[in-house]
Scaffold this active site. Structure first.
Site, PDB file in Angstrom:
ATOM      1  N   LYS A 165       0.798  -1.224   0.000  1.00 57.90           N
ATOM      2  CA  LYS A 165       0.000   0.000   0.000  1.00 57.90           C
ATOM      3  C   LYS A 165       0.833   1.279   0.000  1.00 57.90           C
ATOM      4  CE  LYS A 165      -3.295  -0.970  -0.702  1.00 57.90           C
ATOM      5  NZ  LYS A 165      -3.493  -1.551  -2.072  1.00 57.90           N
ATOM      6  N   HIS A 197       7.467  -7.475  -1.847  1.00 57.95           N
ATOM      7  CA  HIS A 197       7.061  -6.851  -0.578  1.00 57.95           C
ATOM      8  C   HIS A 197       7.881  -7.442   0.575  1.00 57.95           C
ATOM      9  CE1 HIS A 197       3.709  -4.595  -2.018  1.00 57.95           C
ATOM     10  NE2 HIS A 197       2.844  -5.571  -2.130  1.00 57.95           N
ATOM     11  N   SER A 205      -5.233   2.828   3.640  1.00 55.91           N
ATOM     12  CA  SER A 205      -5.315   2.173   2.336  1.00 55.91           C
ATOM     13  C   SER A 205      -5.445   0.655   2.517  1.00 55.91           C
ATOM     14  CB  SER A 205      -4.056   2.520   1.527  1.00 55.91           C
ATOM     15  OG  SER A 205      -4.088   1.946   0.259  1.00 55.91           O
TER      16      SER A 205
END
Ligand code: A3P
Length: 298
Positions: free
Chosen positions: A56, A111, A141
């Protein structure tokens, strides 16, 4: 309803909302199970380009910018190939095999917290771009986004999600640890740190910084074309980038979308005064020791 292709059925059958905890970090069931083998076995090449982020933070944005810098502003690639095939996810079960099939220079995304990343990165000349974002906006988010993702735990209450975020009980773990880990790479010439906020404030300057780092000198026309295709609206309208093509067995499109608001400071519309104070307390404690003013939101 999008059905998985037959070859992916076994993989799909293994998908669940339960996280796999590895060394104290929760991962989605789409993440490969043997992260240790990835860390020790995957060989990063000098010509690789890697974008890394905590979820995000603007991962899709940076991926779109790098894609368009690579094509010198020619939009055909971003308009015909979905984002997750342009830049492959390293930690996905099929990630390495897919990356190995790419010709040089390879382009992939992750990530992963630093401690899980293939260690060969640290001795290679691969170019690595890490995007950071105000964690308060990331929290908001993520609260909206994870509701749409079928392998993520469904957290309907913002209060509960707020606590889970601070505890690191969200996909890919604690933001504080993620950023704290990757910041150790600051100052290395093959690492670039970019913030969502600086990109938002002056996208042209941000794209120029990224293209310089990648060694791609863009003409004014090429730069204009990149900028035209990386606006929030252009990406929201591009089905190759907005996740609308993510299969229904992975994403419930009725619950939200990737390209939600694309603004800075939305946390002010969500946090109570008590939550603002609680967040600030944890932030100060966890980020103590970092240079004051390092991030645009400080
Ligand atoms: P919001 O949910 O706050 O709108 P990621 O790609 O890491 O999952 O991050 C998604 C966030 O980046 C979403 O934030 C999305 O709107 C925002 N984003 C993606 N592309 C953007 C763009 N071109 N301009 C501004 N924000 C963008």
């Amino acid at each position: 309803m999008t059905e998985p292709e037959p070859g992916r059925l076994a993989w799909v059958a293994g998908l669940s909302r339960d996280y796999t905890w590895v060394e104290g970090v929760p991962f989605l069931s789409t993440t490969r199970g043997d992260l240790g083998a990835l860390r020790d076995g995957f060989v990063v090449r000098d010509r690789d380009v890697v974008t890394v982020s905590y979820p995000k933070s603007g991962s899709t944005w940076i991926l779109e910018i790098v894609s368009l810098v690579r094509t010198r502003g020619d939009p055909r690639w971003v308009q015909s190939v979905v984002s997750w095939e342009r830049s492959l996810w390293l930690e996905k079960a099929t990630g390495v095999a897919d990356i190995e099939r790419q010709g040089d220079p390879r382009f992939y995304t992750s990530h992963l917290p630093l401690q899980f990343f293939p260690t060969s990165l640290f001795t290679s000349k691969a170019k690595c771009i890490y995007i950071v974002r105000n964690p308060r906006d990331i929290l908001v988010s993520g609260y909206h986004f994870w509701k749409t993702i079928k392998m993520a735990k469904c957290t309907e209450s913002f209060e509960v999600y707020f606590e889970k975020f601070l505890q690191g009980d969200v996909p890919f773990g604690s933001w504080f640890n993620h950023v704290g880990g990757w910041l150790q790479m600051r100052g290395k010439e093959n690492f670039l740190f970019v913030s969502y906020e600086e990109l938002h404030q002056d996208t042209r300057a941000g794209v120029e910084k990224i293209s310089r780092f990648l060694g791609t000198e863009l003409s004014p026309e090429e730069l204009d074309s990149v900028l035209q295709h990386v606006t929030f609206q252009a990406m929201k309208d591009n089905k190759m980038s907005n996740f609308s093509l993510l299969p229904d067995f992975l994403m419930d499109h009725s619950k939200g979308c990737l390209m939600r608001k694309g603004i800075t400071g939305d946390w002010k519309n969500h946090f109570t005064v008590a939550q603002t104070e609680a967040f600030d307390r944890v932030y100060r404690e966890k980020m103590a020791g970092l240079l004051p003013g390092l991030f645009p939101w400080d």
